[in-house]
Design an enzyme around this catalytic site. Structure first.
Site, PDB file in Angstrom:
ATOM      1  N   GLU A  86       1.448  -5.490   4.192  1.00 38.35           N
ATOM      2  CA  GLU A  86       0.741  -6.051   5.122  1.00 38.35           C
ATOM      3  C   GLU A  86       0.191  -7.429   4.797  1.00 38.35           C
ATOM      4  O   GLU A  86       0.231  -7.663   3.501  1.00 38.35           O
ATOM      5  CB  GLU A  86      -0.141  -5.396   5.787  1.00 38.35           C
ATOM      6  CG  GLU A  86      -1.512  -4.532   5.004  1.00 38.35           C
ATOM      7  CD  GLU A  86      -2.322  -3.650   5.781  1.00 38.35           C
ATOM      8  OE1 GLU A  86      -3.295  -3.289   5.506  1.00 38.35           O
ATOM      9  OE2 GLU A  86      -1.556  -2.670   6.616  1.00 38.35           O
ATOM     10  N   LYS A  87      -0.226  -8.381   5.615  1.00 40.83           N
ATOM     11  CA  LYS A  87      -0.973  -9.429   5.200  1.00 40.83           C
ATOM     12  C   LYS A  87      -2.364  -9.074   4.548  1.00 40.83           C
ATOM     13  O   LYS A  87      -3.104  -8.123   4.804  1.00 40.83           O
ATOM     14  CB  LYS A  87      -1.280 -10.355   6.455  1.00 40.83           C
ATOM     15  CG  LYS A  87      -2.150 -11.598   6.494  1.00 40.83           C
ATOM     16  CD  LYS A  87      -1.256 -12.640   5.887  1.00 40.83           C
ATOM     17  CE  LYS A  87      -1.931 -14.041   5.460  1.00 40.83           C
ATOM     18  NZ  LYS A  87      -1.280 -14.811   4.825  1.00 40.83           N
TER      19      LYS A  87
ATOM     20  N   LYS B  71       0.718  -1.029   0.108  1.00 41.34           N
ATOM     21  CA  LYS B  71      -0.023   0.218  -0.061  1.00 41.34           C
ATOM     22  C   LYS B  71       0.817   1.255  -0.206  1.00 41.34           C
ATOM     23  O   LYS B  71       1.946   1.356   0.646  1.00 41.34           O
ATOM     24  CB  LYS B  71      -0.932   0.107   1.238  1.00 41.34           C
ATOM     25  CG  LYS B  71      -2.050  -1.178   1.297  1.00 41.34           C
ATOM     26  CD  LYS B  71      -2.863  -1.006   2.519  1.00 41.34           C
ATOM     27  CE  LYS B  71      -3.902  -2.082   2.616  1.00 41.34           C
ATOM     28  NZ  LYS B  71      -4.820  -1.807   3.758  1.00 41.34           N
TER      29      LYS B  71
ATOM     30  N   GLY C 183      -8.283   5.180   0.850  1.00 45.39           N
ATOM     31  CA  GLY C 183      -9.659   4.814   0.230  1.00 45.39           C
ATOM     32  C   GLY C 183      -9.506   4.233  -1.005  1.00 45.39           C
ATOM     33  O   GLY C 183      -9.963   4.105  -1.902  1.00 45.39           O
ATOM     34  N   GLY C 184      -8.427   3.046  -0.781  1.00 42.68           N
ATOM     35  CA  GLY C 184      -8.325   2.141  -1.906  1.00 42.68           C
ATOM     36  C   GLY C 184      -7.466   2.502  -3.059  1.00 42.68           C
ATOM     37  O   GLY C 184      -7.332   1.868  -4.139  1.00 42.68           O
TER      38      GLY C 184
ATOM     39  N   LYS D 252     -18.907   3.509  -1.705  1.00 40.47           N
ATOM     40  CA  LYS D 252     -19.916   2.883  -0.858  1.00 40.47           C
ATOM     41  C   LYS D 252     -21.448   2.985  -1.616  1.00 40.47           C
ATOM     42  O   LYS D 252     -21.632   4.240  -2.183  1.00 40.47           O
ATOM     43  CB  LYS D 252     -20.104   3.500   0.631  1.00 40.47           C
ATOM     44  CG  LYS D 252     -18.894   3.218   1.305  1.00 40.47           C
ATOM     45  CD  LYS D 252     -18.722   4.007   2.533  1.00 40.47           C
ATOM     46  CE  LYS D 252     -17.481   3.889   3.080  1.00 40.47           C
ATOM     47  NZ  LYS D 252     -17.085   4.590   4.297  1.00 40.47           N
TER      48      LYS D 252
ATOM     49  N   GLU E  81      -8.129   3.037   8.720  1.00 37.54           N
ATOM     50  CA  GLU E  81      -7.950   4.522   8.399  1.00 37.54           C
ATOM     51  C   GLU E  81      -8.963   5.352   9.496  1.00 37.54           C
ATOM     52  O   GLU E  81      -9.590   4.790  10.022  1.00 37.54           O
ATOM     53  CB  GLU E  81      -8.463   4.948   7.041  1.00 37.54           C
ATOM     54  CG  GLU E  81      -7.416   4.755   6.159  1.00 37.54           C
ATOM     55  CD  GLU E  81      -7.831   4.944   4.630  1.00 37.54           C
ATOM     56  OE1 GLU E  81      -8.575   6.039   4.495  1.00 37.54           O
ATOM     57  OE2 GLU E  81      -7.506   4.442   3.446  1.00 37.54           O
TER      58      GLU E  81
ATOM     59  N   ARG F  72     -27.397   5.226  -1.035  1.00 39.52           N
ATOM     60  CA  ARG F  72     -27.071   6.372  -1.813  1.00 39.52           C
ATOM     61  C   ARG F  72     -27.557   6.280  -3.029  1.00 39.52           C
ATOM     62  O   ARG F  72     -27.365   5.460  -3.901  1.00 39.52           O
ATOM     63  CB  ARG F  72     -25.564   6.596  -1.840  1.00 39.52           C
ATOM     64  CG  ARG F  72     -24.718   6.405  -0.563  1.00 39.52           C
ATOM     65  CD  ARG F  72     -23.138   6.567  -0.810  1.00 39.52           C
ATOM     66  NE  ARG F  72     -22.474   6.462   0.297  1.00 39.52           N
ATOM     67  CZ  ARG F  72     -21.422   6.981   0.685  1.00 39.52           C
ATOM     68  NH1 ARG F  72     -20.660   7.577  -0.397  1.00 39.52           N
ATOM     69  NH2 ARG F  72     -20.502   6.867   1.967  1.00 39.52           N
TER      70      ARG F  72
ATOM     71  N   ARG G 243     -13.367  13.888   9.623  1.00 42.02           N
ATOM     72  CA  ARG G 243     -14.368  14.668   8.959  1.00 42.02           C
ATOM     73  C   ARG G 243     -16.012  14.006   9.140  1.00 42.02           C
ATOM     74  O   ARG G 243     -16.078  12.972   9.812  1.00 42.02           O
ATOM     75  CB  ARG G 243     -14.443  14.375   7.394  1.00 42.02           C
ATOM     76  CG  ARG G 243     -14.609  13.279   6.739  1.00 42.02           C
ATOM     77  CD  ARG G 243     -14.820  13.312   5.246  1.00 42.02           C
ATOM     78  NE  ARG G 243     -14.914  11.910   4.833  1.00 42.02           N
ATOM     79  CZ  ARG G 243     -14.072  10.867   4.639  1.00 42.02           C
ATOM     80  NH1 ARG G 243     -12.941  11.043   4.663  1.00 42.02           N
ATOM     81  NH2 ARG G 243     -14.772   9.850   4.248  1.00 42.02           N
TER      82      ARG G 243
HETATM   83  C1  MV4 Z   1      -7.098  -4.129   2.774  1.00 41.78           C
HETATM   84  C2  MV4 Z   1      -7.808  -5.172   2.229  1.00 41.78           C
HETATM   85  C3  MV4 Z   1      -7.365  -6.589   2.431  1.00 41.78           C
HETATM   86  N1  MV4 Z   1      -6.162  -6.807   3.100  1.00 41.78           N
HETATM   87  N2  MV4 Z   1      -5.853  -4.322   3.522  1.00 41.78           N
HETATM   88  C4  MV4 Z   1      -9.461  -0.730   0.694  1.00 41.78           C
HETATM   89  C5  MV4 Z   1      -9.690   0.690   0.957  1.00 41.78           C
HETATM   90  C6  MV4 Z   1      -8.526   1.095   2.041  1.00 41.78           C
HETATM   91  N3  MV4 Z   1      -9.159   1.574   3.379  1.00 41.78           N
HETATM   92  C7  MV4 Z   1      -8.350  -0.102   2.448  1.00 41.78           C
HETATM   93  N4  MV4 Z   1      -8.753  -1.277   1.629  1.00 41.78           N
HETATM   94  C8  MV4 Z   1      -8.277  -2.699   1.942  1.00 41.78           C
HETATM   95  N5  MV4 Z   1      -7.299  -2.661   2.458  1.00 41.78           N
HETATM   96  C9  MV4 Z   1      -5.456  -5.625   3.741  1.00 41.78           C
HETATM   97  N6  MV4 Z   1      -4.166  -5.790   4.465  1.00 41.78           N
HETATM   98  C10 MV4 Z   1      -8.762  -4.753   1.430  1.00 41.78           C
HETATM   99  C11 MV4 Z   1      -8.991  -3.626   1.367  1.00 41.78           C
HETATM  100  C12 MV4 Z   1     -10.364  -3.561   0.308  1.00 41.78           C
HETATM  101  C13 MV4 Z   1     -11.482  -2.856   0.935  1.00 41.78           C
HETATM  102  C14 MV4 Z   1     -11.698  -2.383   2.226  1.00 41.78           C
HETATM  103  C15 MV4 Z   1     -12.889  -1.818   2.564  1.00 41.78           C
HETATM  104  C16 MV4 Z   1     -13.795  -1.625   1.882  1.00 41.78           C
HETATM  105  C17 MV4 Z   1     -13.795  -2.183   0.543  1.00 41.78           C
HETATM  106  C18 MV4 Z   1     -12.642  -2.783   0.027  1.00 41.78           C
HETATM  107  C19 MV4 Z   1     -12.657  -3.369  -1.255  1.00 41.78           C
HETATM  108  C20 MV4 Z   1     -11.330  -3.969  -1.727  1.00 41.78           C
HETATM  109  C21 MV4 Z   1     -10.256  -3.844  -1.066  1.00 41.78           C
END
Ligand code: MV4
Length: 448
Positions: free
Chosen positions: A200-201, A158, A164-165, A237, A288, A336, A292
């Site tokens: 990360e994992k 990352k 936010g992805g 979302k 995260e 939404r 806000r």
């Molecule tokens: C991840 C994950 C799986 N494993 N981290 C996407 C947004 C960001 N805030 C973090 N995200 C993710 N982090 C690890 N270690 C999968 C996602 C993720 C995701 C997270 C929340 C909502 C939707 C998502 C869609 C795809 C991937």
């Protein structure tokens, strides 16, 4: 208390903030771009100032124009809403320097949450659960290979400046690592001007569950239950609900306490959200922190009968909170409604609303800035309203939502109403059995 608040935003959230200000006896100033002259936030505010042409970069994101509008109207505070300048450290600092209270986080807090690798370290050190992974940034390929072997594939890399992805990649086995890391670093450099990556994992099929928190200027914190935001498409979302169908009493307590630890670790003041990934074993990990008010704050308001915008304003004005935590007593769901065509890959569909009828009745809330005859400009995000239902149980909230969607008439543009109608027919959704992977296999055509 503030005498006059400038709302540095547009659309439904600008209107939402104006409504609470009126109820608190606070005067309001709307700012608007040339594309938004006919918007309801302009009509309902006490004063309105045009801050530039349609593009956000020349209006809603233009700090000097907004500060000038606050100065000429004698506003003593600015509410930034969500998006735009709501998490902009520079804007928060400029407000401070001009003696205007920014109703949001301090510049240092925004900066400390903006660098994801260091935010994660801060949380880990504070005892908030984080996904197992690198302590800090990846140094080079050799370092990355060693790290990934220790963590165990699949891993995720990352961008530390992402969020936010944006700027993340899954790596399933060692032979992909070199190419993926180089590509991710190039992309992060181009997008954020910062190539820093951490590892990360990879958590497979997680749920996105976030905790609403508040903290005041005296170090008192509370949590206000969760929102399940797992129904997302390309990190947008679509539906949020509270309580989460996956939640247990024990998990809520543990996540609530972790969220307060996260907020306390950065001396957070105001209302905020701590996002967690939750795996199938109900392990949860800090993702995260959002400093806000969020689009989905409405459902929390409905289940704890509490005005979160009022709380934001009171905290900013130095009024203490009680410190009592909130448990949901009802079930709320938000859809939404976007000006997008759900039958054509959610393609944006701006234009004129020729005919419009809103659903109503017991347990229905509709937050919107649109009306019959309104033209949706193509310049901004496509959300046109938020339809919220609240009821004693999840089943009743779903039935109420289906009834409300059937009553909702919006003509002249395409909207996501048919998507929501299809979603509520889905057996897995109805059973509360969904993760962030749900939308990958959802096909609206299966429900027509
Ligand atoms: C991840 C994950 C799986 N494993 N981290 C996407 C947004 C960001 N805030 C973090 N995200 C993710 N982090 C690890 N270690 C999968 C996602 C993720 C995701 C997270 C929340 C909502 C939707 C998502 C869609 C795809 C991937």
């Amino acid at each position: 208390m503030f005498k006059k608040i400038l709302i540095a935003n547009r659309g439904e959230i600008a209107l939402r903030v104006i409504r609470t200000c009126k109820e608190m006896g606070i005067k309001t100033v709307a700012v608007y771009s040339k594309a938004d002259a006919d918007s309801l936030h302009v009509r309902f505010a006490d004063e309105a100032v045009c801050i530039g042409p349609a593009p956000s970069s020349e209006s809603y994101l233009k700090i000097p124009n907004i500060i000038a509008a606050a100065e000429i109207t004698n506003s003593d505070a600015i509410h930034p809403g969500y998006g735009f300048l709501s998490e902009n450290a520079k804007f928060s600092r400029v407000c401070q320097e001009n003696n205007i209270k920014f109703i949001g986080a301090l510049p240092e807090q925004i900066e400390s949450m903006g660098d994801k690798a260091s935010a994660k370290m801060t949380m880990k050190n504070a005892g908030v659960p984080t996904v197992p992974g690198s302590d800090g940034l990846i140094e080079d390929l050799k370092d990355a290979k060693k790290m990934a072997k220790e963590i165990g594939y699949p891993v995720m890399i990352k961008a530390t400046a992402g969020g936010g992805g944006k700027g993340m990649k899954v790596i399933w086995e060692e032979k992909e690592l070199e190419e993926s890391l180089e590509k991710a670093m190039r992309e992060a450099q181009a997008a954020f001007g910062n190539a820093g990556m951490y590892m990360e994992k990879f958590v497979e099929e997680p749920r996105h569950i976030e905790i609403q928190i508040a903290g005041d200027q005296f170090g008192t914190f509370c949590h206000m239950s969760e929102r399940d935001c797992s129904v997302q498409r390309r990190h947008q979302k679509l539906v949020e609900e509270t309580p989460s169908p996956f939640m247990t009493k024990a998990l809520r307590k543990a996540m609530g306490e972790a969220a307060i630890k996260a907020a306390a670790a950065v001396d957070y003041e105001g209302v905020g959200t701590v996002e967690f990934l939750v795996d199938k074993h109900r392990n949860f990990y800090f993702m995260e922190m959002n400093t806000r008010i969020q689009v989905e704050h409405t459902i929390t308001e409905e289940v704890i009968t509490y005005d979160l915008i009022k709380e934001q304003i009171k905290i900013a004005a130095g009024i203490p909170i009680s410190g009592k935590n909130y448990e949901p007593t009802m079930h709320a769901i938000q859809c939404r409604i976007n000006a997008e065509d759900p039958f054509n890959d959610f393609r944006p569909s701006p234009g004129r609303i020729t005919n419009y009828h809103e659903p109503g009745g017991h347990g229905i809330r509709l937050d919107t800035h649109v009306y019959a005859g309104y033209t949706i400009p193509p310049n901004y995000d496509s959300m046109i309203s938020k339809l919220i239902t609240v009821a004693q149980t999840r089943e009743e909230a779903i039935l109420k939502m289906q009834r409300a969607l059937d009553e909702y008439i919006i003509e002249g543009i395409k909207t996501t109403v048919p998507f929501h109608q299809a979603l509520f027919k889905n057996e897995d959704f109805r059973a509360g059995n969904y993760t962030t992977k749900f939308m990958e296999s959802f096909n609206i055509e299966d429900y027509q």
